[in-house]
Scaffold this motif. Structure first.
Motif, PDB file in Angstrom:
ATOM      1  N   ASP A   1       0.837  -1.206   0.000  1.00 49.56           N
ATOM      2  CA  ASP A   1       0.000   0.000   0.000  1.00 49.56           C
ATOM      3  C   ASP A   1       0.865   1.246   0.000  1.00 49.56           C
ATOM      4  O   ASP A   1       1.996   1.227   0.499  1.00 49.56           O
ATOM      5  CB  ASP A   1      -0.909   0.003   1.240  1.00 49.56           C
ATOM      6  CG  ASP A   1      -1.986   1.062   1.138  1.00 49.56           C
ATOM      7  OD1 ASP A   1      -2.965   0.823   0.400  1.00 49.56           O
ATOM      8  OD2 ASP A   1      -1.843   2.135   1.734  1.00 49.56           O
TER       9      ASP A   1
ATOM     10  N   THR B   1       0.459   3.855   1.819  1.00 53.81           N
ATOM     11  CA  THR B   1       0.725   4.328   3.193  1.00 53.81           C
ATOM     12  C   THR B   1       1.819   3.503   3.875  1.00 53.81           C
ATOM     13  O   THR B   1       2.372   3.915   4.891  1.00 53.81           O
ATOM     14  CB  THR B   1      -0.540   4.248   4.076  1.00 53.81           C
ATOM     15  OG1 THR B   1      -0.915   2.862   4.235  1.00 53.81           O
ATOM     16  CG2 THR B   1      -1.698   5.021   3.468  1.00 53.81           C
ATOM     17  N   HIS B   2       2.115   2.331   3.323  1.00 55.14           N
ATOM     18  CA  HIS B   2       3.131   1.475   3.939  1.00 55.14           C
ATOM     19  C   HIS B   2       4.549   2.017   3.717  1.00 55.14           C
ATOM     20  O   HIS B   2       5.491   1.559   4.371  1.00 55.14           O
ATOM     21  CB  HIS B   2       3.016   0.040   3.419  1.00 55.14           C
ATOM     22  CG  HIS B   2       1.765  -0.668   3.879  1.00 55.14           C
ATOM     23  ND1 HIS B   2       0.766  -0.025   4.572  1.00 55.14           N
ATOM     24  CD2 HIS B   2       1.352  -1.958   3.727  1.00 55.14           C
ATOM     25  CE1 HIS B   2      -0.210  -0.897   4.837  1.00 55.14           C
ATOM     26  NE2 HIS B   2       0.119  -2.067   4.329  1.00 55.14           N
TER      27      HIS B   2
ATOM     28  N   ASP C   1       5.388   5.011   4.543  1.00 50.89           N
ATOM     29  CA  ASP C   1       5.632   5.674   5.831  1.00 50.89           C
ATOM     30  C   ASP C   1       5.840   4.650   6.944  1.00 50.89           C
ATOM     31  O   ASP C   1       6.682   4.837   7.822  1.00 50.89           O
ATOM     32  CB  ASP C   1       4.461   6.607   6.194  1.00 50.89           C
ATOM     33  CG  ASP C   1       4.419   7.840   5.298  1.00 50.89           C
ATOM     34  OD1 ASP C   1       5.497   8.217   4.765  1.00 50.89           O
ATOM     35  OD2 ASP C   1       3.336   8.410   5.100  1.00 50.89           O
ATOM     36  N   SER C   2       5.060   3.570   6.914  1.00 50.53           N
ATOM     37  CA  SER C   2       5.225   2.526   7.941  1.00 50.53           C
ATOM     38  C   SER C   2       6.629   1.946   7.895  1.00 50.53           C
ATOM     39  O   SER C   2       7.254   1.719   8.933  1.00 50.53           O
ATOM     40  CB  SER C   2       4.224   1.389   7.728  1.00 50.53           C
ATOM     41  OG  SER C   2       2.927   1.888   7.585  1.00 50.53           O
TER      42      SER C   2
ATOM     43  N   GLN D   1      -2.224   5.161  -8.038  1.00 47.28           N
ATOM     44  CA  GLN D   1      -1.247   5.340  -6.949  1.00 47.28           C
ATOM     45  C   GLN D   1       0.163   4.901  -7.339  1.00 47.28           C
ATOM     46  O   GLN D   1       1.126   5.225  -6.638  1.00 47.28           O
ATOM     47  CB  GLN D   1      -1.690   4.530  -5.721  1.00 47.28           C
ATOM     48  CG  GLN D   1      -2.931   5.050  -5.031  1.00 47.28           C
ATOM     49  CD  GLN D   1      -3.535   4.025  -4.060  1.00 47.28           C
ATOM     50  OE1 GLN D   1      -3.282   2.822  -4.157  1.00 47.28           O
ATOM     51  NE2 GLN D   1      -4.346   4.509  -3.133  1.00 47.28           N
TER      52      GLN D   1
ATOM     53  N   CYS E   1       3.744   6.261  -5.754  1.00 48.24           N
ATOM     54  CA  CYS E   1       4.479   5.342  -4.865  1.00 48.24           C
ATOM     55  C   CYS E   1       5.969   5.361  -5.174  1.00 48.24           C
ATOM     56  O   CYS E   1       6.806   5.518  -4.272  1.00 48.24           O
ATOM     57  CB  CYS E   1       3.969   3.913  -5.042  1.00 48.24           C
ATOM     58  SG  CYS E   1       2.485   3.548  -4.092  1.00 48.24           S
TER      59      CYS E   1
END
Ligand SMILES: *Cc1c(COP(=O)(O)O)cnc(C)c1O
Length: 413
Positions: free
Chosen positions: A121, A123-124, A126-127, A168, A172
């Motif tokens: 994803d 958002t991953h 940032d994770s 996306q 990315c």
């Protein structure tokens, strides 16, 4: 047609079933190695071709060592799978970490091990940076959404929880690059247990098109595309195995038409197949416990869906051989069951099989992937042992059966 044969002659199978407590899983090393070599051979034209064996299909270190010796990497989805890989000697970028809904500590572990991190994803990003840091090599899992129809098991990509969308994708890679990534890869997984080779070829076309788009729109040059797993096996005798050599030659044509003119050659192509590597070469060996007649005829085995869940979970067909008994006109029609207090604990429903008596040996075919691995302890069933039929013909235990002490180990009495 696929033939459903045993890995040893019938007399040997009967003596194995007598020598080792049933049920147990038996894997045919020689056949697994030959199959792995054929896969590598079919894609020999791809420089650096690799299959990252999906550990979840058969998470046993002895099997993983065979994979390593045959030049495969591993595909992991959790920390324990990363540890299993490492213990089997598969390390660094030979590990693909394809996870989803991933905990931070698993990102950190994958980064520490130098595995290829394949993000599910946007958002991953940032994770990953929060839990470790942006690695030099980063991969993203692509979900084509409405641009692609899924196959039967994995379903419509629009409904799938996995991957980044078409929109996306460019953001990315640009974000990852800004955070320090220097090498890039693209992954997808849009099929499961697919037998139609053209579906795999179309997946290559889709990834090649995205590789070209990433170059044009973002200046991102991919190092490899990862076709995921999902190549099926012929569970039914009337099905045919996928012709991998044909798939490879069709992908080569697309490579020459799309990748070479775009200036993207060399581009590695890799897979994450599990099922097609070990699936057909694993057998669940059982004894008949009871033969009963109610409103239907039942054969109760000493195995249950705790040893092989696929028939109960997916209604999947698994071929059965009653060892030493050939099909004949006097065959009966049976439901073949396990002993769970669940009526879907059936290996076969309304299956025509030779007449059976308690003590007969029944071998369940195609249990070498997503078989023992999907086992569980419901009804306090203990998971069975795994044995390797080694290339020299000898048999070695590669996982002992669980005991009651194992089952109770997490309890406080
Ligand atoms: C399950 C899975 C695989 C392996 O699938 P097979 O059907 O065993 O080939 C590979 N990659 C991912 C991401 C998976 O979830």
């Amino acid at each position: 047609m696929s033939t459903k044969s045993l890995p040893v002659d019938e007399a040997t199978m009967l003596s194995l079933a007598a020598a080792y407590p049933t049920p147990f899983h038996l894997y045919d090393e020689q056949a697994i190695r030959a199959n792995a070599r054929a896969f590598m051979q079919a894609f020999a034209w791809v420089p650096g071709f690799k299959n990252y064996f999906a550990v979840k299909a058969c998470p046993n270190p002895s099997i993983l060592k065979i994979m390593k010796e045959e030049g495969f990497g591993s595909d992991c989805s959790s920390l324990p799978e990363l540890v299993l890989s490492q213990q089997a000697g598969i390390v660094g970028e030979d590990i693909m970490f394809t996870s989803n809904d991933t905990p931070d500590e698993e990102f950190a572990a994958a980064y520490e091990m130098g595995a290829v991190v394949n993000l599910d994803d946007i958002t991953h990003i940032d994770s990953l940076v929060r839990s470790a840091k942006m690695p030099e090599l980063i991969s993203f899992r692509y979900n084509p959404g409405p641009d692609r129809t899924g196959n039967a098991i994995i379903g419509n990509p629009v409904e799938a929880k996995y991957g980044v969308t078409t929109e996306q994708l460019v953001p990315c890679y640009l974000k990852a690059k800004k955070l320090g990534a220097k090498r890039f890869a693209l992954h997808t997984m849009v099929a499961s247990n697919e037998l139609d080779g053209s579906y795999i070829v179309e997946t290559a076309r889709m990834l090649f098109a995205q590789a070209i788009r990433l170059k044009e729109e973002a200046g991102i040059r991919l190092e490899f595309v990862n076709m995921g797993g999902g190549i099926g096996i012929p569970y039914r005798p009337d099905q045919k195995a996928m012709d991998i050599a044909w798939v490879s030659s069709e992908i080569k044509k697309l490579y020459d038409q799309m990748i070479v003119p775009a200036g993207l050659d060399p581009l590695r192509i890799v897979f994450e197949c599990g099922r097609m590597v070990t699936g057909p070469y694993g057998y669940l060996v059982t004894h008949v416990r009871h033969v009963t007649s109610k409103y239907k005829n039942y054969v109760g085995l000493d195995a249950s869906m705790a040893n092989l869940m696929r028939p109960a979970l997916y209604g999947a067909y698994h071929h059965l051989t009653v060892v030493g008994k050939s099909p004949s006109d006097s065959d009966g029609v049976y439901d073949v069951t396990g002993s769970l207090c669940e009526n879907n604990d059936k290996f076969a429903i309304d299956r025509k099989l030779p007449e059976m008596v308690p003590g007969d040996v029944v071998v369940i075919h195609d249990a070498g992937a997503h078989g023992h691995a999907m086992g569980f302890n419901y009804n306090a069933k203990l998971r069975s042992a795994e044995y390797l039929l080694q290339s020299d013909g000898s048999v070695r235990m590669i996982r002992r059966a669980e005991t009651m002490d194992d089952l109770f180990a997490t309890l406080d009495f």
